[in-house]
Design an enzyme around this catalytic site. Structure first.
Site, PDB file in Angstrom:
ATOM      1  N   ASN A  58      15.306  16.308   3.540  1.00  0.00           N
ATOM      2  CA  ASN A  58      14.791  17.640   3.204  1.00  0.00           C
ATOM      3  C   ASN A  58      13.268  17.693   3.299  1.00  0.00           C
ATOM      4  O   ASN A  58      12.647  18.627   2.791  1.00  0.00           O
ATOM      5  CB  ASN A  58      15.206  18.027   1.776  1.00  0.00           C
ATOM      6  CG  ASN A  58      16.716  18.043   1.605  1.00  0.00           C
ATOM      7  OD1 ASN A  58      17.441  18.498   2.490  1.00  0.00           O
ATOM      8  ND2 ASN A  58      17.194  17.543   0.494  1.00  0.00           N
ATOM      9  N   HIS A  73      23.662  26.233  -6.021  1.00  0.00           N
ATOM     10  CA  HIS A  73      23.575  24.773  -6.164  1.00  0.00           C
ATOM     11  C   HIS A  73      24.276  24.303  -7.444  1.00  0.00           C
ATOM     12  O   HIS A  73      24.310  25.014  -8.447  1.00  0.00           O
ATOM     13  CB  HIS A  73      22.091  24.397  -6.217  1.00  0.00           C
ATOM     14  CG  HIS A  73      21.818  22.939  -6.133  1.00  0.00           C
ATOM     15  ND1 HIS A  73      21.557  22.162  -7.244  1.00  0.00           N
ATOM     16  CD2 HIS A  73      21.756  22.109  -5.070  1.00  0.00           C
ATOM     17  CE1 HIS A  73      21.329  20.915  -6.859  1.00  0.00           C
ATOM     18  NE2 HIS A  73      21.446  20.848  -5.558  1.00  0.00           N
ATOM     19  N   GLU A  88      19.794  32.031  -4.865  1.00  0.00           N
ATOM     20  CA  GLU A  88      18.854  31.107  -4.229  1.00  0.00           C
ATOM     21  C   GLU A  88      18.082  31.825  -3.129  1.00  0.00           C
ATOM     22  O   GLU A  88      18.594  32.787  -2.544  1.00  0.00           O
ATOM     23  CB  GLU A  88      19.610  29.908  -3.639  1.00  0.00           C
ATOM     24  CG  GLU A  88      20.325  29.109  -4.703  1.00  0.00           C
ATOM     25  CD  GLU A  88      20.957  27.820  -4.194  1.00  0.00           C
ATOM     26  OE1 GLU A  88      20.705  27.436  -3.040  1.00  0.00           O
ATOM     27  OE2 GLU A  88      21.704  27.214  -4.970  1.00  0.00           O
ATOM     28  N   SER A 101      21.378  25.899  -0.006  1.00  0.00           N
ATOM     29  CA  SER A 101      21.109  24.496   0.325  1.00  0.00           C
ATOM     30  C   SER A 101      22.073  23.913   1.354  1.00  0.00           C
ATOM     31  O   SER A 101      21.700  23.004   2.091  1.00  0.00           O
ATOM     32  CB  SER A 101      21.128  23.641  -0.943  1.00  0.00           C
ATOM     33  OG  SER A 101      22.366  23.760  -1.605  1.00  0.00           O
ATOM     34  N   ASP A 106      16.215  30.459  -7.247  1.00  0.00           N
ATOM     35  CA  ASP A 106      15.929  29.034  -6.999  1.00  0.00           C
ATOM     36  C   ASP A 106      15.512  28.933  -5.534  1.00  0.00           C
ATOM     37  O   ASP A 106      16.318  29.171  -4.639  1.00  0.00           O
ATOM     38  CB  ASP A 106      17.216  28.239  -7.294  1.00  0.00           C
ATOM     39  CG  ASP A 106      17.111  26.754  -6.924  1.00  0.00           C
ATOM     40  OD1 ASP A 106      16.266  26.400  -6.075  1.00  0.00           O
ATOM     41  OD2 ASP A 106      17.911  25.964  -7.455  1.00  0.00           O
ATOM     42  N   HIS A 166      14.631  25.382  -1.185  1.00  0.00           N
ATOM     43  CA  HIS A 166      14.581  25.145   0.267  1.00  0.00           C
ATOM     44  C   HIS A 166      13.725  26.148   1.038  1.00  0.00           C
ATOM     45  O   HIS A 166      13.561  26.006   2.252  1.00  0.00           O
ATOM     46  CB  HIS A 166      15.997  25.113   0.847  1.00  0.00           C
ATOM     47  CG  HIS A 166      16.801  23.981   0.308  1.00  0.00           C
ATOM     48  ND1 HIS A 166      16.725  22.706   0.806  1.00  0.00           N
ATOM     49  CD2 HIS A 166      17.669  23.921  -0.742  1.00  0.00           C
ATOM     50  CE1 HIS A 166      17.531  21.916   0.123  1.00  0.00           C
ATOM     51  NE2 HIS A 166      18.114  22.625  -0.835  1.00  0.00           N
ATOM     52  N   LYS A 223      11.350  18.649  -1.761  1.00  0.00           N
ATOM     53  CA  LYS A 223      11.813  18.998  -0.433  1.00  0.00           C
ATOM     54  C   LYS A 223      10.605  19.160   0.502  1.00  0.00           C
ATOM     55  O   LYS A 223       9.989  18.168   0.845  1.00  0.00           O
ATOM     56  CB  LYS A 223      12.744  20.193  -0.526  1.00  0.00           C
ATOM     57  CG  LYS A 223      14.142  19.685  -0.918  1.00  0.00           C
ATOM     58  CD  LYS A 223      14.861  20.369  -1.988  1.00  0.00           C
ATOM     59  CE  LYS A 223      16.114  19.585  -2.373  1.00  0.00           C
ATOM     60  NZ  LYS A 223      16.806  20.131  -3.531  1.00  0.00           N
TER      61      LYS A 223
HETATM   62  C1  LIG Z   1      17.662  19.986  -4.582  1.00  0.00           C
HETATM   63  C2  LIG Z   1      17.980  21.229  -5.326  1.00  0.00           C
HETATM   64  C3  LIG Z   1      17.852  21.314  -6.712  1.00  0.00           C
HETATM   65  C4  LIG Z   1      17.561  20.095  -7.558  1.00  0.00           C
HETATM   66  O1  LIG Z   1      16.250  19.700  -7.418  1.00  0.00           O
HETATM   67  P1  LIG Z   1      15.869  18.160  -7.667  1.00  0.00           P
HETATM   68  O2  LIG Z   1      14.421  18.186  -7.861  1.00  0.00           O
HETATM   69  O3  LIG Z   1      16.334  17.425  -6.473  1.00  0.00           O
HETATM   70  O4  LIG Z   1      16.608  17.742  -8.910  1.00  0.00           O
HETATM   71  C5  LIG Z   1      18.064  22.526  -7.318  1.00  0.00           C
HETATM   72  N1  LIG Z   1      18.417  23.610  -6.607  1.00  0.00           N
HETATM   73  C6  LIG Z   1      18.583  23.560  -5.274  1.00  0.00           C
HETATM   74  C7  LIG Z   1      18.978  24.794  -4.548  1.00  0.00           C
HETATM   75  C8  LIG Z   1      18.382  22.367  -4.597  1.00  0.00           C
HETATM   76  O5  LIG Z   1      18.585  22.296  -3.287  1.00  0.00           O
END
Ligand SMILES: *Cc1c(COP(=O)(O)O)cnc(C)c1O
Length: 381
Positions: free
Chosen positions: A45, A131, A170, A174, A199, A202, A234
């Site tokens: 990522n 996620h 999101e 993801s 969230d 990405h 990421k």
């Molecule tokens: C990777 C991810 C997370 C978690 O983040 P980390 O820092 O890896 O724990 C949360 N939400 C989404 C959409 C993700 O892709």
């Protein structure tokens, strides 16, 4: 024995769902080394190649020399220091938000927000493809969870009740790489008097001017999204996460979010590395443009080969396979050709939707994308 672990693991293996960790002998990058072999990496990522940027690595090293290895305590004790405050201010300036709070992981940040905010009198509405960290927190919270079909705004509109809680989605999904329709989500949240949480793990760094993320890419003013979450692991190439919103939100979370209050704060040196990463990402227009070229190369080539990729314009390009065994076998055949690609299986994705999650980065070269296409042509025939 109270736990029959061997039986449960055997059952999982029988269903083609057993997970195995892979131990890398190299850092993150365009190529990774596993068991003495080098592979082109289409699984990470680190979309812009930030993880190996010298100025980010050096900032982490300088931070270690100045602040030591760890933060020494949780943030309400003595674990909060100038590099953390400076990173929070930088996030506010970059993203146009009023306040931000740092977490060790995105998983913890999502638990923190959802569990601290929602009580049993509230409701939450979650996209079905959210996620695991969001769905996990939602399931653990006492607020009933109403799930809507992926990006189905008509269904969400039917499920909403006025002023009852939180809509959660999101920026970029993801496992599918597609985006949420943010202006419709904002309109529904405003019309119903509910809050909206996005969230953007990405989208951050990759989309929008100066890498501000999916909100910027879709022209959404940040103050119209009450809770913005993003991660540093990421496109920023480091680790950790933040939650941003109003000063009251951040003050509330710093008081009531147990994942914040009862956890050792991230090391100050890491905060300095993330600060350097944001600075680098803001100026990474060339990397963002290169990534877009790679996305076009892959999608055009796949269309010529008659391969169906998901409807994604981002670095995440899913190649739908269907059955878990078939996805695993295809990933294996690509590995034999020197390409590292991960098969994503249930429960990470819905049953029958096993896929190869191809991820592209600015660190790839156009030749790398051609190699991937040639290998897909040979193996998917
Ligand atoms: C990777 C991810 C997370 C978690 O983040 P980390 O820092 O890896 O724990 C949360 N939400 C989404 C959409 C993700 O892709």
């Amino acid at each position: 024995m109270p736990f029959d672990l061997p039986a449960v693991l055997a059952e999982r293996a029988f269903a083609g769902l057993r997970r195995q960790r892979v131990c890398l002998a190299s850092g993150q990058g365009r190529q990774i080394q596993v068991d003495g072999q080098w592979y082109l990496n289409f699984s990470g990522n680190d979309y812009l190649g930030a993880a190996s940027q010298p100025e980010i690595v050096q900032a982490w090293q300088a931070g270690l020399a100045r602040w030591g290895a760890g933060s020494g305590a949780s943030p309400l004790v003595t674990g909060y220091s100038q590099p953390h405050a400076q990173l929070e201010a930088q996030l506010c300036h970059w993203l146009g938000v009023e306040a931000a709070l740092l977490f060790s992981t995105g998983f913890a940040a999502n638990q923190a927000v959802i569990k601290a905010l929602l009580g049993k009198a509230h409701l939450q509405w979650q996209d079905r493809l959210n996620h695991a960290s969001l769905q996990e927190a939602g399931a653990a919270s006492p607020a009933p969870m109403r799930r809507f079909a992926h990006n189905d705004m008509a269904q969400l509109a039917r499920l909403l009740e006025p002023k009852r809680g939180l809509i959660i989605s999101e920026g970029v999904f993801s496992m599918d790489g597609d985006q949420a329709p943010l202006s419709e989500l904002v309109a529904l949240s405003e019309a119903s008097g509910n809050w909206l949480m996005i969230d953007d793990a990405h989208g951050l760094g990759v989309l929008g001017a100066a890498g501000r993320g999916t909100l910027a890419a879709q022209g959404i003013e940040p103050e119209r999204v009450q809770i913005l979450m993003g991660t540093f692991g990421k496109a920023l190439g480091c680790a950790g996460a933040f939650v941003a919103g109003s000063r009251q939100l951040v003050d509330y979370l710093a008081n009531f979010a147990r994942e914040y209050v009862y956890s050792t704060h991230l090391p100050p040196a890491q905060a300095e590395a993330v600060s350097a990463a944001i600075h680098w990402v803001q100026g990474a227009d060339a990397q963002r443009a290169r990534l877009q070229e790679h996305i076009h190369l892959l999608r055009d080539g796949a269309a010529r080969l008659g391969l169906t990729l998901g409807d994604s314009q981002t670095a995440i390009q899913p190649l739908l396979v269907g059955q878990s065994e078939a996805a695993l076998a295809l990933a294996e055949r690509l590995r034999a050709r020197g390409l590292w690609v991960t098969a994503i299986r249930p429960p990470t994705v819905p049953a029958g939707q096993a896929r190869l999650r191809l991820t592209l980065t600015a660190a790839h070269s156009p030749d790398d994308i051609q190699r991937l296409l040639s290998a897909l042509a040979e193996t998917s025939a």
